[in-house]
Scaffold this active site. Structure first.
Site, PDB file in Angstrom:
ATOM      1  N   GLY A  11      39.340  44.955  41.080  1.00 33.95           N
ATOM      2  CA  GLY A  11      38.428  46.086  40.888  1.00 33.95           C
ATOM      3  C   GLY A  11      37.719  46.434  42.180  1.00 33.95           C
ATOM      4  CG  ASN A  12      36.369  50.037  43.210  1.00 32.10           C
ATOM      5  OD1 ASN A  12      35.289  50.553  42.924  1.00 32.10           O
ATOM      6  ND2 ASN A  12      37.536  50.545  42.798  1.00 32.10           N
ATOM      7  NE  ARG A  13      31.278  44.115  46.664  1.00 29.71           N
ATOM      8  CZ  ARG A  13      31.046  42.962  46.050  1.00 29.71           C
ATOM      9  NH1 ARG A  13      30.340  42.932  44.935  1.00 29.71           N
ATOM     10  NH2 ARG A  13      31.524  41.847  46.555  1.00 29.71           N
TER      11      ARG A  13
END
Ligand code: C5P
Length: 225
Positions: free
Chosen positions: A29-31
């Site tokens: 995923g990412n932030r």
């Protein structure tokens, strides 16, 4: 019936990250928080638009007055976007994962003592912004993308506008000197084929409202950029 400058207008907004599964319990995923995309959906709805928000996993409540569709992967986000055409305007604010895990396993990957870690193989994800921009007769009248750059902001954003085939790019200067990352203020440039608008440094929530008004101006009968 909805009132406001966007009454009768159908809007699609993507927001948040996408999660790409490695196995049933793990993902890449990412932030992305989804704050900017959700704020845009809210601002468009406040101006009377019929808004569908397609969001990856975020810690935000569904905005009120907005139809919210929850997805996980880029492929699901693309499917939801195409499944909700036609639309008058599409705003792609999601931080879509560039790659999906092509060797994701159906069962949880096990670790065995002494065994090497498993290899994760990646494959390119579809580009939702580019796909919507090329959707032929189903193409929204106005397709808007985002670009977060740390250098040569205008140059890179203009190249992205051409590459993706969208109408506007909201170019976001995230170089450390701006304090944009983690801060409440943002400095953006609105880039179209006809030129560049440099917006003043304003609160991130105000970027959404200003963009919504700019969209209303463009879509109103007789409106142009
Ligand atoms: O290519 P890059 O990720 O820098 O482009 C950012 C813009 O493209 C954003 O508007 C983002 O929502 C959109 N995008 C997309 N699908 C992808 C990758 C990016 O819609 N797979």
């Amino acid at each position: 019936l909805a009132k406001g400058p966007l009454a009768g207008i159908k809007a699609l907004v993507t927001s948040g990250p996408t999660f790409e599964p490695i196995d049933p319990v793990r993902f890449i995923g990412n932030r992305s928080s989804g704050k900017q995309g959700h704020a845009i959906a809210t601002a468009l709805a406040r101006l009377g638009a019929d808004v569908t928000l397609i969001t990856g996993p975020v810690r935000l409540a569904d905005p009120s007055g907005v139809r919210t569709i929850h997805v996980e992967t880029a492929r699901e986000m693309l499917g939801a976007a195409l499944g909700n055409l036609p639309a008058d305007v599409a705003v792609c604010a999601a931080a879509v994962a560039d790659w999906t895990v092509s060797n994701a396993s159906k069962e949880k990957r096990k670790k065995y003592p002494g065994a090497p870690p498993p290899a994760i193989e990646l494959a390119a994800n579809p580009d939702i912004l580019a796909t919507l921009s090329e959707a032929g007769s189903a193409r929204p009248r106005l397709v808007i993308g985002f670009a977060a750059e740390t250098e040569k902001v205008l140059e890179h954003a203009k190249a992205k506008l051409a590459r993706k085939g969208c109408d506007w790019i909201v170019a976001n200067d995230v170089s450390p000197a701006t304090g944009t990352f983690g801060g409440d203020f943002n400095s953006v440039h609105l880039i179209s084929a006809s030129g560049t608008e440099d917006w003043p440094r304003i609160a991130k929530a105000d970027v959404a409202e200003r963009l919504a008004w700019r969209i209303a101006d463009f879509l109103k009968p007789g409106g142009a950029e």
